[in-house]
Design a protein around this motif. Structure first.
Motif: not given
Length: 71
Positions: A20, A23-24, A44, A47-48, A51-52, A54
């Motif tokens: 993680l 990944y980040a 946005t 990024y959403l 963020g899901i 992974w």
């Protein structure tokens, strides 16, 4: 429930944290350059989604940590 501790859980947690983090860092390094000119709402949503995303391989990974089998 298992009676004996297994090495897969601590190793799995370490791999999850490292994965993680990588990944980040990749997302934070490369995505802003690619989408900087896009409208804020689209940024946005990107990024959403990232963020899901992974979470998709997480089920199989957790099954492996618990049972040793591929999910």
């Amino acid at each position: 429930m298992r009676d004996q501790p297994t090495w897969r859980i601590p190793v799995g947690i370490l791999l999850l944290v490292v994965g993680l983090t990588v990944y980040a860092l990749v997302i934070a390094r490369y995505v802003p350059e690619l989408i900087e000119g896009w409208p804020t709402l689209v940024q946005t949503l990107v990024y959403l989604l990232l963020g899901i995303v992974w979470l998709l391989p997480l089920r199989r990974f957790l099954i492996w940590m618990e049972t040793g089998r591929k999910g």
